[in-house]
Design an enzyme around this catalytic site. Structure first.
Site, short mmCIF file in Angstrom:
data_model
loop_
_atom_site.label_atom_id
_atom_site.label_comp_id
_atom_site.label_asym_id
_atom_site.label_seq_id
_atom_site.Cartn_x
_atom_site.Cartn_y
_atom_site.Cartn_z
N LYS A 208 0.88 -1.25 -0.04
CA LYS A 208 -0.09 -0.01 -0.13
C LYS A 208 0.76 1.42 -0.03
O LYS A 208 0.63 2.05 -0.71
CB LYS A 208 -0.97 0.00 1.42
N GLU A 214 10.22 -5.80 3.97
CA GLU A 214 10.30 -7.32 3.18
C GLU A 214 9.82 -7.07 1.81
O GLU A 214 10.61 -7.76 0.60
CB GLU A 214 9.48 -8.12 3.91
N GLY A 269 -4.95 -5.02 5.75
CA GLY A 269 -4.40 -6.10 4.82
C GLY A 269 -5.04 -7.39 4.84
O GLY A 269 -5.19 -7.96 3.94
N ARG A 270 -5.52 -7.69 5.90
CA ARG A 270 -6.07 -9.10 6.16
C ARG A 270 -7.54 -9.08 5.53
O ARG A 270 -7.90 -10.26 5.46
CB ARG A 270 -6.07 -9.42 7.66
N GLU A 355 -4.31 -11.57 14.09
CA GLU A 355 -4.08 -10.21 14.10
C GLU A 355 -5.14 -9.05 14.32
O GLU A 355 -5.05 -8.27 14.93
CB GLU A 355 -3.63 -9.79 12.82
N HIS A 386 -3.89 -38.16 10.19
CA HIS A 386 -2.82 -39.30 10.74
C HIS A 386 -1.58 -38.48 11.15
O HIS A 386 -0.26 -39.02 11.06
CB HIS A 386 -2.20 -40.00 9.37
N LYS A 518 9.51 -4.91 13.96
CA LYS A 518 9.94 -4.52 12.77
C LYS A 518 10.65 -3.06 13.12
O LYS A 518 11.57 -3.08 12.51
CB LYS A 518 8.60 -3.90 11.86
#
Length: 556
Positions: A208, A214, A269-270, A355, A386, A518
């Site tokens: 954005k 990153e 964002g999410r 979050e 399993h 961060k």
């Protein structure tokens, strides 16, 4: 004025008193007392069917939970969200992800702007771009058509697109390959690009602000990778597009701002997979299918907004989550999709739920005195059966489960009989769904000592073969995994998160908890790579680890 704590509310006290009566009750007893429980404790909406009968609740439990929801102003806060009120109080923003899927022609004015019109303007630009790439009209710097698309993002800019691509791969254009890079670990980028031709590769840089460390680090690695092969700065404009609001930063990188697709501060964002962040999804499945997904989101939005609490899927799931977490003491939730296509769905929900609601203070800054978000985790069935199902069935922790299944397969295979026999009726999908149903049934009812003994189990093994049961679960069914169904499913969890955040009185739309690490990483990176050993002022553990790393890298 700070309000009285949630745990001091009379509706909360009533639930605590009810728990004292309810806690000893077993699901075996609840089903025996109510033969119609399985049909009665079910609801449907937006193409999804929810069976919540295997939760440790009765009618009184639900009535008390509804009363708590009303006392916490759930209905009013829901309307405030849909109206564009600034319910993200710590960032003073509206939370209008619901506007991303409103139909064309709808109108929602916020701060003097019709946000729905803005959304559809972007969707139209996305569709035009995707049609050019998918048809081969968009070519790279050397004139070759695009064959490989790499989405670069992190958090919601990666988890949403990769989950949606995997979920809807059945509908994707197979001539195109899709890859996703998020980790700043160089391995992620190296493996994503291994064997690809830069002349046939398009990068979508999703940030954005166009400053995410990153994402920009990986974007510059991608730029260098292209330049090494193509050798011309002008190639960047043909091999990179951006999803961002920072036109200046995008242009400085070398991306033509005509190929920048924007979104807005009111899109977290999410909650962004159905915005321009979903550009890779639209490239994969095409604009028409993408709009089908938006219609699924919107159908669940309307269901959440209009359905009575008693038949409202997000409300029911949210309130049952409150009951399991805050009253039964369950601190995790397992999400178990019986669909290989939903392999990334649990990881997507981890960000959405944890979050959003992993907060230790209320919206007004008061410290909570109750548990907030549980830990979400999971894997597709039948694989998980399993591995970790042992703990769910016979472990000491209570783990509520969400089972997700589809009645029609997308890839039907005939179910084979034993070697040498003819093909039997049915297909492998029947076996898949049989496992889904069997897990919910066995978690609920278990196996008693008397049943184990009646099977002729040796005395020394009987205790090992007892299943306590009484372990809660939801079962969510849809006809088949379509773009519409995926949109409905994601919106179901989005609104369930909203319900829980409202009751806990926390801001589900900020994420300050990701900031501190961060902030500390930036100066630490300088200390790790400095040629001259800097004076270290961290704690003794961090200082020692820095020194260890520098010594191994030959920088002491």
């Amino acid at each position: 004025m700070k309000e009285r704590s949630l745990t001091g509310k009379p509706q909360w006290k009533a639930l605590e008193e009810h728990l004292a009566w309810m806690a000893p009750r077993h699901l075996r007893e609840l089903f025996a007392d109510d033969p119609e429980r399985g049909a009665r404790m079910a609801a449907q909406g937006a193409g999804l069917y929810l069976d919540y009968s295997k939760n440790r609740v009765n009618g009184e439990t639900l009535d008390l939970l509804f009363a708590l929801a009303r006392a916490r102003g759930l209905e009013e806060r829901r309307e405030a969200m849909f109206a564009g009120a600034r319910i993200n109080v710590t960032e003073d923003r509206p939370t209008l992800h619901v506007a991303l899927r409103m139909p064309a022609g709808s109108k929602l004015v916020v701060d003097g702007e019709d946000v729905v019109a803005d959304v559809h303007a972007v969707l139209e630009r996305m569709a035009a771009f995707c049609n050019r790439v998918r048809s081969g009209q968009w070519t790279g710097h050397t004139g070759k058509p695009i064959r490989n698309i790499i989405n670069i993002g992190i958090g919601g800019s990666d988890l949403g697109p990769v989950m949606a691509y995997e979920a809807l791969r059945f509908y994707s254009q197979r001539e195109l390959s899709f890859h996703f890079v998020s980790n700043v670990d160089g391995t992620d980028f190296t493996e994503a690009t291994r064997g690809l031709d830069p002349a046939e590769t398009l990068f979508i840089v999703c940030s954005k602000t166009f400053t995410t460390l990153e994402t920009l680090t990986n974007a510059h690695a991608a730029r260098a990778w292209c330049m090494q092969s193509l050798g011309d700065e002008a190639a960047v404009a043909k091999h990179f597009v951006a999803v961002s609001t920072n036109a200046e930063g995008v242009e400085a990188f070398g991306i033509d701002t005509a190929n920048m697709f924007g979104f807005w501060d009111w899109v977290g964002g999410r909650y962004s997979m159905d915005s321009a962040i979903g550009l890779s999804t639209m490239l994969a499945i095409g604009p028409e299918r993408f709009h089908e997904m938006l219609a699924g989101f919107q159908a669940m939005d309307e269901h959440f907004r209009l359905a009575p609490m008693e038949r409202n899927l997000p409300v029911l799931m949210g309130l049952l989550g409150i009951w399991n977490n805050n009253f039964l003491g369950a601190n995790t939730v397992a999400v178990l999709p019986y669909s290989q296509y939903l392999s990334r769905f649990p990881a997507y929900l981890q960000q959405l739920t944890m979050e959003s609601n992993g907060k230790h203070v209320t919206a007004d800054g008061s410290r909570v005195d109750y548990q907030t978000a549980p830990v979400y985790w999971g894997e597709p069935g039948t694989n998980g059966q399993h591995s970790f199902y042992q703990l769910i069935h016979q472990g000491t922790r209570l783990v509520p489960c969400d089972f997700i299944g589809f009645c029609h397969p997308l890839n039907p295979l005939p179910l084979q009989a034993e070697a040498g026999a003819d093909t039997v009726a049915g297909d492998q999908h029947d076996l898949l769904i049989a496992n889904l149903l069997a897990q919910g049934e066995s978690l609920a009812f278990g196996k008693t000592p008397a049943q184990v003994e009646a099977e002729g189990t040796a005395d020394a093994l009987q205790a090992h073969r007892v299943f306590d049961g009484n372990r809660p679960s939801n079962t969510i069914l849809a006809d088949r995994l379509t773009p519409h169904a995926l949109g409905s499913l994601v919106a179901l969890y989005e609104h369930s998160v909203f319900v829980q955040g409202t009751l806990w009185n926390i801001d589900s739309f900020d994420q300050w908890g990701v900031e501190l690490g961060k902030q500390l990483a930036t100066p630490l990176a300088e200390e790790l790579k400095a040629k001259d050993a800097p004076a270290l002022t961290h704690d003794s553990s961090t200082n020692t680890l820095i020194q260890r790393y520098r010594a191994v890298r030959g920088r002491s």
